[in-house]
Scaffold this motif. Structure first.
Motif, PDB file in Angstrom:
ATOM      1  N   VAL A 142       0.797  -1.229   0.000  1.00 26.57           N
ATOM      2  CA  VAL A 142       0.000   0.000   0.000  1.00 26.57           C
ATOM      3  C   VAL A 142       0.832   1.283   0.000  1.00 26.57           C
ATOM      4  O   VAL A 142       0.316   2.342  -0.329  1.00 26.57           O
ATOM      5  N   LEU A 143       2.110   1.206   0.327  1.00 22.80           N
ATOM      6  CA  LEU A 143       2.955   2.395   0.279  1.00 22.80           C
ATOM      7  C   LEU A 143       3.581   2.598  -1.091  1.00 22.80           C
ATOM      8  O   LEU A 143       4.305   3.569  -1.306  1.00 22.80           O
ATOM      9  N   ASN A 144       3.313   1.672  -2.012  1.00 22.09           N
ATOM     10  CA  ASN A 144       3.808   1.789  -3.386  1.00 22.09           C
ATOM     11  C   ASN A 144       2.701   1.303  -4.317  1.00 22.09           C
ATOM     12  O   ASN A 144       2.684   0.139  -4.717  1.00 22.09           O
ATOM     13  N   PRO A 145       1.754   2.166  -4.668  1.00 22.90           N
ATOM     14  CA  PRO A 145       0.593   1.765  -5.461  1.00 22.90           C
ATOM     15  C   PRO A 145       0.938   1.062  -6.774  1.00 22.90           C
ATOM     16  O   PRO A 145       0.146   0.269  -7.272  1.00 22.90           O
ATOM     17  N   LEU A 149      -2.436  -4.429  -8.485  1.00 26.73           N
ATOM     18  CA  LEU A 149      -3.280  -4.542  -9.662  1.00 26.73           C
ATOM     19  C   LEU A 149      -4.344  -3.454  -9.563  1.00 26.73           C
ATOM     20  O   LEU A 149      -4.792  -3.116  -8.464  1.00 26.73           O
ATOM     21  N   PRO A 150      -4.765  -2.886 -10.699  1.00 27.82           N
ATOM     22  CA  PRO A 150      -5.736  -1.779 -10.653  1.00 27.82           C
ATOM     23  C   PRO A 150      -6.998  -2.098  -9.851  1.00 27.82           C
ATOM     24  O   PRO A 150      -7.463  -1.269  -9.065  1.00 27.82           O
ATOM     25  N   GLU A 151      -7.536  -3.318 -10.012  1.00 27.25           N
ATOM     26  CA  GLU A 151      -8.769  -3.655  -9.291  1.00 27.25           C
ATOM     27  C   GLU A 151      -8.544  -3.772  -7.791  1.00 27.25           C
ATOM     28  O   GLU A 151      -9.423  -3.472  -6.990  1.00 27.25           O
ATOM     29  N   VAL A 152      -7.332  -4.172  -7.382  1.00 27.54           N
ATOM     30  CA  VAL A 152      -7.019  -4.247  -5.950  1.00 27.54           C
ATOM     31  C   VAL A 152      -6.823  -2.834  -5.398  1.00 27.54           C
ATOM     32  O   VAL A 152      -7.306  -2.504  -4.316  1.00 27.54           O
ATOM     33  N   ASP A 165       1.190  -5.642   7.661  1.00 24.23           N
ATOM     34  CA  ASP A 165       2.574  -5.289   7.340  1.00 24.23           C
ATOM     35  C   ASP A 165       2.672  -4.536   6.020  1.00 24.23           C
ATOM     36  O   ASP A 165       3.572  -4.776   5.215  1.00 24.23           O
ATOM     37  N   PHE A 166       1.705  -3.647   5.774  1.00 22.73           N
ATOM     38  CA  PHE A 166       1.642  -2.783   4.599  1.00 22.73           C
ATOM     39  C   PHE A 166       1.280  -3.512   3.309  1.00 22.73           C
ATOM     40  O   PHE A 166       1.299  -2.937   2.243  1.00 22.73           O
ATOM     41  N   PHE A 167       0.960  -4.808   3.381  1.00 23.51           N
ATOM     42  CA  PHE A 167       0.523  -5.584   2.221  1.00 23.51           C
ATOM     43  C   PHE A 167      -0.967  -5.864   2.339  1.00 23.51           C
ATOM     44  O   PHE A 167      -1.469  -6.143   3.430  1.00 23.51           O
ATOM     45  N   VAL A 168      -1.662  -5.830   1.205  1.00 20.30           N
ATOM     46  CA  VAL A 168      -3.061  -6.233   1.189  1.00 20.30           C
ATOM     47  C   VAL A 168      -3.077  -7.745   1.331  1.00 20.30           C
ATOM     48  O   VAL A 168      -2.367  -8.458   0.618  1.00 20.30           O
ATOM     49  N   VAL A 169      -3.879  -8.230   2.274  1.00 19.53           N
ATOM     50  CA  VAL A 169      -4.037  -9.674   2.478  1.00 19.53           C
ATOM     51  C   VAL A 169      -5.479 -10.025   2.183  1.00 19.53           C
ATOM     52  O   VAL A 169      -6.372  -9.188   2.299  1.00 19.53           O
ATOM     53  N   GLU A 170      -5.740 -11.265   1.799  1.00 14.30           N
ATOM     54  CA  GLU A 170      -7.079 -11.642   1.348  1.00 14.30           C
ATOM     55  C   GLU A 170      -7.592 -12.875   2.077  1.00 14.30           C
ATOM     56  O   GLU A 170      -6.811 -13.685   2.539  1.00 14.30           O
ATOM     57  N   ASP A 171      -8.964 -13.036   2.125  1.00 17.79           N
ATOM     58  CA  ASP A 171      -9.569 -14.227   2.724  1.00 17.79           C
ATOM     59  C   ASP A 171     -10.656 -14.778   1.807  1.00 17.79           C
ATOM     60  O   ASP A 171     -10.975 -14.177   0.790  1.00 17.79           O
ATOM     61  N   ASP A 172     -11.186 -15.919   2.168  1.00 20.06           N
ATOM     62  CA  ASP A 172     -12.285 -16.497   1.392  1.00 20.06           C
ATOM     63  C   ASP A 172     -13.553 -15.738   1.717  1.00 20.06           C
ATOM     64  O   ASP A 172     -14.114 -15.877   2.799  1.00 20.06           O
ATOM     65  N   THR A 173     -13.971 -14.912   0.816  1.00 19.29           N
ATOM     66  CA  THR A 173     -15.222 -14.164   1.002  1.00 19.29           C
ATOM     67  C   THR A 173     -16.067 -14.324  -0.236  1.00 19.29           C
ATOM     68  O   THR A 173     -15.628 -14.886  -1.250  1.00 19.29           O
ATOM     69  N   ASP A 174     -17.253 -13.789  -0.188  1.00 17.64           N
ATOM     70  CA  ASP A 174     -18.170 -13.914  -1.324  1.00 17.64           C
ATOM     71  C   ASP A 174     -17.703 -13.147  -2.556  1.00 17.64           C
ATOM     72  O   ASP A 174     -18.206 -13.367  -3.643  1.00 17.64           O
ATOM     73  N   ASP A 175     -16.738 -12.240  -2.405  1.00 15.81           N
ATOM     74  CA  ASP A 175     -16.320 -11.461  -3.566  1.00 15.81           C
ATOM     75  C   ASP A 175     -15.202 -12.127  -4.372  1.00 15.81           C
ATOM     76  O   ASP A 175     -14.602 -11.523  -5.236  1.00 15.81           O
TER      77      ASP A 175
END
Length: 192
Positions: A142-145, A149-152, A165-175
């Motif tokens: 997030v400190l270096n756009p 990826l554009p959608e993220v 830790d400044f990184f986007v993290v993901e989980d199992d969600t409906d999206d």
């Protein structure tokens, strides 16, 4: 690196009174003013260095490259490393730095350097080919756009992501996003 080096605890541990800056034009200009060429690269030294051979760079992790060295002047090709070697091969970079600092030979770190030290071996390393590693999955820092990826990045700006830790993290969600760790050290961004 950008986030880590701006944390108050890290700055304090390093004894740094100001925030980390990736590039400082003022510092660059001052280095330009000093122009201090390596002593062996003047006149005859250039010819001698060009006739010096490459020998393996041996580190605590094994052979990590090839080095050409004449006296205290050297050039090292570090395997599997890009422009900023410490980001790709931190151990090799550290050992090269320490060997140079302590006036040891760069290839092994076992020999004290004199003006007559010279490596031997092939005159170039073009014959050495490496298999490129697999491209890692992109990670949004997030400190270096530009790493996102554009959608993220759209979700980051909207505050619809979890950051650790400044990184986007993901989980199992409906999206359809996968792999979000669910622990208490996460921070949910709320719009930037």
């Amino acid at each position: 690196m950008l986030g880590y080096l701006t944390q108050e605890s890290v700055l304090k541990a390093l004894g740094v009174p100001v925030n980390f800056t990736e590039a400082a034009p003022v510092v660059h200009k001052q280095f330009d003013k000093t122009y201090d060429p390596p002593p062996r690269q003047r006149r005859q030294g250039t010819h001698d260095f060009a006739n010096t051979g490459y020998t393996p760079l041996v580190t605590s992790e094994g052979i990590k490259g090839m080095t050409r060295q004449l006296g205290n002047y050297s050039f090292t090709r570090v395997y599997q490393a890009g422009h900023e070697v410490p980001a790709y091969q931190p151990v090799a970079a550290y050992e090269i730095f320490m060997r140079a600092t302590l006036d040891r030979d760069i290839p092994t770190g076992e020999i004290g350097i004199t003006g007559e030290f010279k490596t031997s071996g092939p005159k170039d390393t073009w014959h050495i080919k490496n298999v490129a590693p697999e491209m890692p999955e992109p990670r949004c820092y997030v400190l270096n756009p530009g790493t996102c990826l554009p959608e993220v990045w759209e979700r980051v700006v909207a505050g619809n992501v979890t950051v650790k830790d400044f990184f986007v993290v993901e989980d199992d969600t409906d999206d359809g996003m996968v792999g979000w760790p669910q622990d208490s050290s996460q921070v949910v961004l709320g719009g930037m």
